[in-house]
Design a protein around this motif. Sequence first.
Motif, PDB file in Angstrom:
ATOM      1  N   HIS A   7      16.126  -7.540  14.436  1.00 19.62           N
ATOM      2  CA  HIS A   7      15.033  -6.752  13.851  1.00 19.62           C
ATOM      3  C   HIS A   7      13.791  -6.730  14.737  1.00 19.62           C
ATOM      4  CE1 HIS A   7      13.404 -10.654  12.437  1.00 19.62           C
ATOM      5  NE2 HIS A   7      12.254 -10.018  12.279  1.00 19.62           N
ATOM      6  N   SER A  30      13.919 -14.987  13.773  1.00 15.99           N
ATOM      7  CA  SER A  30      14.977 -13.989  13.598  1.00 15.99           C
ATOM      8  C   SER A  30      16.212 -14.605  12.954  1.00 15.99           C
ATOM      9  CB  SER A  30      15.345 -13.364  14.953  1.00 15.99           C
ATOM     10  OG  SER A  30      14.245 -12.661  15.501  1.00 15.99           O
ATOM     11  N   VAL A  88      17.611  -1.981   6.236  1.00 19.83           N
ATOM     12  CA  VAL A  88      16.156  -2.123   6.349  1.00 19.83           C
ATOM     13  C   VAL A  88      15.609  -2.794   5.094  1.00 19.83           C
ATOM     14  CG1 VAL A  88      13.951  -0.952   6.675  1.00 19.83           C
ATOM     15  CG2 VAL A  88      16.002  -0.067   7.807  1.00 19.83           C
ATOM     16  N   VAL A 120      16.485  -0.493  11.532  1.00 17.67           N
ATOM     17  CA  VAL A 120      15.925  -1.812  11.200  1.00 17.67           C
ATOM     18  C   VAL A 120      14.721  -2.165  12.071  1.00 17.67           C
ATOM     19  CG1 VAL A 120      16.385  -4.285  11.080  1.00 17.67           C
ATOM     20  CG2 VAL A 120      18.060  -2.663  10.176  1.00 17.67           C
ATOM     21  N   PRO A 121      14.850  -2.217  13.405  1.00 21.23           N
ATOM     22  CA  PRO A 121      13.654  -2.539  14.193  1.00 21.23           C
ATOM     23  C   PRO A 121      12.557  -1.491  14.057  1.00 21.23           C
ATOM     24  CG  PRO A 121      15.452  -1.852  15.628  1.00 21.23           C
ATOM     25  CD  PRO A 121      16.037  -2.037  14.264  1.00 21.23           C
ATOM     26  N   VAL A 129      16.390  -6.516   5.247  1.00 19.31           N
ATOM     27  CA  VAL A 129      15.566  -7.269   6.203  1.00 19.31           C
ATOM     28  C   VAL A 129      14.121  -7.363   5.715  1.00 19.31           C
ATOM     29  CG1 VAL A 129      14.585  -7.210   8.542  1.00 19.31           C
ATOM     30  CG2 VAL A 129      17.039  -6.846   8.193  1.00 19.31           C
ATOM     31  N   PHE A 187      10.953  -2.544  10.275  1.00 20.25           N
ATOM     32  CA  PHE A 187      10.936  -3.873   9.657  1.00 20.25           C
ATOM     33  C   PHE A 187       9.547  -4.333   9.224  1.00 20.25           C
ATOM     34  CE2 PHE A 187       9.884  -5.142  13.969  1.00 20.25           C
ATOM     35  CZ  PHE A 187       9.128  -6.300  13.831  1.00 20.25           C
ATOM     36  N   ALA A 244      21.575  -7.495  11.603  1.00 18.16           N
ATOM     37  CA  ALA A 244      20.316  -6.760  11.427  1.00 18.16           C
ATOM     38  C   ALA A 244      19.125  -7.712  11.476  1.00 18.16           C
ATOM     39  CB  ALA A 244      20.338  -5.998  10.101  1.00 18.16           C
TER      40      ALA A 244
END
Length: 279
Positions: free
Chosen positions: A150, A121, A220, A202-203, A223, A206, A146
Amino acid sequence: MIDENQFLQKLNDAIDHNRITLPTLPEVALKVRDAVEREQSSANQIADIIASDAALSARLLQVANSPLYRGRVTIDNLQMAVARLGVRLVRSLVISLIMQQIFQATSDLLDAKFRQIWEESVEIAALSRVLAANTDHLDKEQAMLAGLIHNIGALPILAFAESHDELLEDAEELDRIIDALSPRIGQRILEMWDFSESLIRVPANFLNLDYTSEGEMDYVDIVLVARLESQMNDNGSIDATTLSQIPAFVKVGLEPEVNIIEIEGVADDIQNIEVMFIS
């Protein structure tokens, strides 16, 4: 092989009945965020909030004097740090620094996995910050955050896995479950934390290489491209044709042949960020 839907149902049930607790933001982070959003708090008031957490105070001073943020004069107190950095940057840094506390293993059995996810991360966060620095509308510190959050959905999955020996004994199966369920759990965590929609996405996305943002690139996209760049650094090049078909990569505008790490100054910035978060 474990059934994903059944596992998710058990995990959600454990969360709903407080057998597994979702990670929470410490009170100091919530207070700093609220104070900044009120837009009436002074640098001294925000410094006083941070001062209630000795470890966080020390870390923020360390970061304020790091190569990424330091000025000509050494910062030796919180008031000076907040005034120099600005309250919005301090808000982002406080939450980012606290992420390191949240990514702590709940047992020795899972320590290596927690550490692996955190270090991955941090790498994504560093690359995300570099990518966002070249945009006019995205905040590079928010992009770094972010990257840090994520894969936060992996944390309750790992905690729940402690009671499932079949997962602890099968690393590949555990990784598969994390990839399958982390997006939904991560979205739930950030909604609970009342994060902005731009970060909640984002999560949730991803791992979705088909993700297409509306309008300009978003966090997004950043990432996703950071993850691709990380994979290229770890495993060699990804076919240029493949990259050109990924909407996020096209929107960010990198040339497929360009390795971002090789751009002048980028490697130093990434190393400085990794030093901040990996000790």
